[in-house]
Scaffold this motif. Structure first.
Motif, mmCIF file in Angstrom:
data_model
loop_
_atom_site.group_PDB
_atom_site.id
_atom_site.type_symbol
_atom_site.label_atom_id
_atom_site.label_comp_id
_atom_site.label_asym_id
_atom_site.label_seq_id
_atom_site.Cartn_x
_atom_site.Cartn_y
_atom_site.Cartn_z
ATOM 1 N N UNK A 11 0.735 -1.048 0.011
ATOM 2 C CA UNK A 11 -0.138 -0.039 -0.159
ATOM 3 C C UNK A 11 0.803 1.185 0.074
ATOM 4 N N UNK A 12 1.968 1.226 0.565
ATOM 5 C CA UNK A 12 2.843 2.499 0.659
ATOM 6 C C UNK A 12 3.708 2.526 -0.349
ATOM 7 N N UNK A 13 4.501 1.591 -0.719
ATOM 8 C CA UNK A 13 5.659 1.467 -1.970
ATOM 9 C C UNK A 13 5.132 1.177 -3.316
ATOM 10 N N UNK A 14 3.714 0.477 -3.202
ATOM 11 C CA UNK A 14 3.209 0.139 -4.582
ATOM 12 C C UNK A 14 4.094 -1.042 -5.217
ATOM 13 N N UNK A 15 5.125 -1.701 -4.416
ATOM 14 C CA UNK A 15 5.915 -2.755 -5.001
ATOM 15 C C UNK A 15 4.999 -4.279 -4.838
ATOM 16 N N UNK A 16 5.382 -5.090 -5.808
ATOM 17 C CA UNK A 16 4.600 -6.274 -5.618
ATOM 18 C C UNK A 16 5.272 -7.164 -4.434
ATOM 19 N N UNK A 17 4.055 -7.877 -3.699
ATOM 20 C CA UNK A 17 4.540 -8.485 -2.579
ATOM 21 C C UNK A 17 3.992 -10.113 -2.812
ATOM 22 N N UNK A 18 4.709 -11.113 -2.523
ATOM 23 C CA UNK A 18 4.369 -12.244 -2.951
ATOM 24 C C UNK A 18 3.337 -12.803 -1.807
ATOM 25 N N UNK A 19 2.214 -13.502 -2.172
ATOM 26 C CA UNK A 19 1.316 -13.950 -1.141
ATOM 27 C C UNK A 19 0.838 -15.458 -1.438
ATOM 28 N N UNK A 20 0.114 -16.168 -0.795
ATOM 29 C CA UNK A 20 -0.346 -17.418 -1.225
ATOM 30 C C UNK A 20 -1.844 -17.738 -1.045
ATOM 31 N N UNK A 21 -2.250 -18.216 -2.221
ATOM 32 C CA UNK A 21 -3.688 -18.408 -2.086
ATOM 33 C C UNK A 21 -4.232 -19.640 -1.743
ATOM 34 N N UNK A 22 -4.856 -20.157 -0.927
ATOM 35 C CA UNK A 22 -5.284 -21.463 -0.301
ATOM 36 C C UNK A 22 -6.749 -21.837 -0.784
ATOM 37 N N UNK A 23 -6.785 -22.991 -1.436
ATOM 38 C CA UNK A 23 -8.062 -23.189 -1.854
ATOM 39 C C UNK A 23 -8.887 -24.132 -0.862
ATOM 40 N N UNK A 24 -8.638 -23.564 0.305
ATOM 41 C CA UNK A 24 -9.692 -24.085 1.529
ATOM 42 C C UNK A 24 -9.257 -23.359 2.794
ATOM 43 N N UNK A 25 -10.319 -22.729 3.275
ATOM 44 C CA UNK A 25 -10.137 -21.961 4.403
ATOM 45 C C UNK A 25 -10.065 -23.063 5.800
ATOM 46 N N UNK A 26 -8.887 -23.159 6.520
ATOM 47 C CA UNK A 26 -8.306 -24.190 7.322
ATOM 48 C C UNK A 26 -8.409 -23.408 8.796
ATOM 49 N N UNK A 27 -8.384 -24.311 9.807
ATOM 50 C CA UNK A 27 -8.446 -23.905 11.278
ATOM 51 C C UNK A 27 -7.463 -22.948 11.472
ATOM 52 N N UNK A 28 -6.301 -23.072 10.756
ATOM 53 C CA UNK A 28 -4.926 -22.224 11.236
ATOM 54 C C UNK A 28 -5.481 -20.615 10.495
ATOM 55 N N UNK A 29 -6.093 -20.726 9.329
ATOM 56 C CA UNK A 29 -6.674 -19.462 8.693
ATOM 57 C C UNK A 29 -7.540 -18.869 9.767
ATOM 58 N N UNK A 30 -8.414 -19.678 10.295
ATOM 59 C CA UNK A 30 -9.691 -18.954 11.149
ATOM 60 C C UNK A 30 -8.851 -18.459 12.508
ATOM 61 N N UNK A 31 -7.807 -19.115 12.983
ATOM 62 C CA UNK A 31 -7.164 -18.750 14.134
ATOM 63 C C UNK A 31 -6.242 -17.404 13.746
ATOM 64 N N UNK A 32 -5.826 -17.212 12.701
ATOM 65 C CA UNK A 32 -5.352 -15.942 12.243
ATOM 66 C C UNK A 32 -6.470 -14.559 12.110
ATOM 67 N N UNK A 33 -7.718 -15.205 11.812
ATOM 68 C CA UNK A 33 -8.630 -14.138 11.794
ATOM 69 C C UNK A 33 -9.198 -14.023 12.914
ATOM 70 N N UNK A 34 -9.048 -14.878 13.973
ATOM 71 C CA UNK A 34 -9.522 -14.406 15.273
ATOM 72 C C UNK A 34 -8.568 -13.758 16.013
ATOM 73 N N UNK A 35 -7.154 -14.068 15.743
ATOM 74 C CA UNK A 35 -6.154 -12.998 16.438
ATOM 75 C C UNK A 35 -5.941 -11.571 15.914
ATOM 76 N N UNK A 36 -6.116 -11.346 14.710
ATOM 77 C CA UNK A 36 -5.716 -10.027 14.135
ATOM 78 C C UNK A 36 -6.916 -9.351 13.567
#
Length: 200
Positions: A11-36
């Motif tokens: 958002x600040x530099x407009x540079x590209x940042x690598x990310x991962x798209x997962x084809x399933x919402x897992x308990x680990x993803x929901x924990x990240x949702x809860x935490x932040x």
């Protein structure tokens, strides 16, 4: 579960940042949702004037994913960048297209989609990352193509997102849907999906 490499913009530099798209919402993803995600949304809503809360601020993704997990025709997606959850989406293949020219043909329907609070210019300026919405629309188009639906997708938009779908993504606006809380319904044709894929 598979992970695809995708890119967001800082958002600040407009540079590209690598990310991962997962084809399933897992308990680990929901924990990240809860935490932040949840505390960030609560903090914003606590200081927001009445009527200014994000339209999805009450969405409980843990409940949503539990309700649809294992149901035929439903898919879920999570977007993670630098060990943080950036967005979530759920789709299904049980609706059919309404637009003239593709009426009655199968499509992928975007049931729910949201980007993390810190990626929304209204909530944080500049946002941490840009491009989450485009990544998810592309994922829905790819899911449609893999299912043999040629990229056709449909969705009902929350009011704040209407211009994004119409102007940034090139969807057809079909107007308010009285059977869906009067939310505006949008659809993308095979041709529009091709144009979106080539652009992104």
């Amino acid at each position: 579960m598979t992970e695809s490499k995708v890119y967001l913009r800082d958002g600040k530099s407009a540079g590209l940042v690598e990310a991962g798209l997962f084809d399933e919402i897992t308990p680990a993803h929901l924990n990240l949702w809860d935490r932040a995600w949840v505390p960030a949304m609560q903090d914003y809503c606590a200081g927001a004037p009445p009527g200014e809360k994000p339209e999805d601020s009450h969405w409980d993704w843990r409940r949503k994913s539990r309700a649809y997990r294992g149901m035929l025709g439903y898919s879920s997606f999570a977007l993670v960048c630098r060990d943080e959850l950036q967005g979530l989406m759920m789709t299904n293949d049980v609706t059919s297209a309404r637009l003239a020219g593709q009426f009655g043909k199968p499509q992928i329907y975007v049931e729910f989609v949201a980007t993390a609070p810190w990626n929304r210019p209204k909530l944080q300026d500049p946002p941490r990352y840009r491009g989450v919405g485009q990544v998810f629309i592309l994922a829905a188009i790819e899911t449609s193509c893999e299912a043999g639906f040629k990229g056709r997708i449909g969705l009902h938009s929350l009011p704040d997102a209407e211009s994004f779908y119409e102007q940034r993504c090139g969807f057809h606006r079909l107007g308010p849907d009285s059977s869906h809380q009067n939310l505006t319904y949008f659809e993308m044709t095979e041709t529009q999906a091709d144009a979106f894929r080539h652009h992104h």
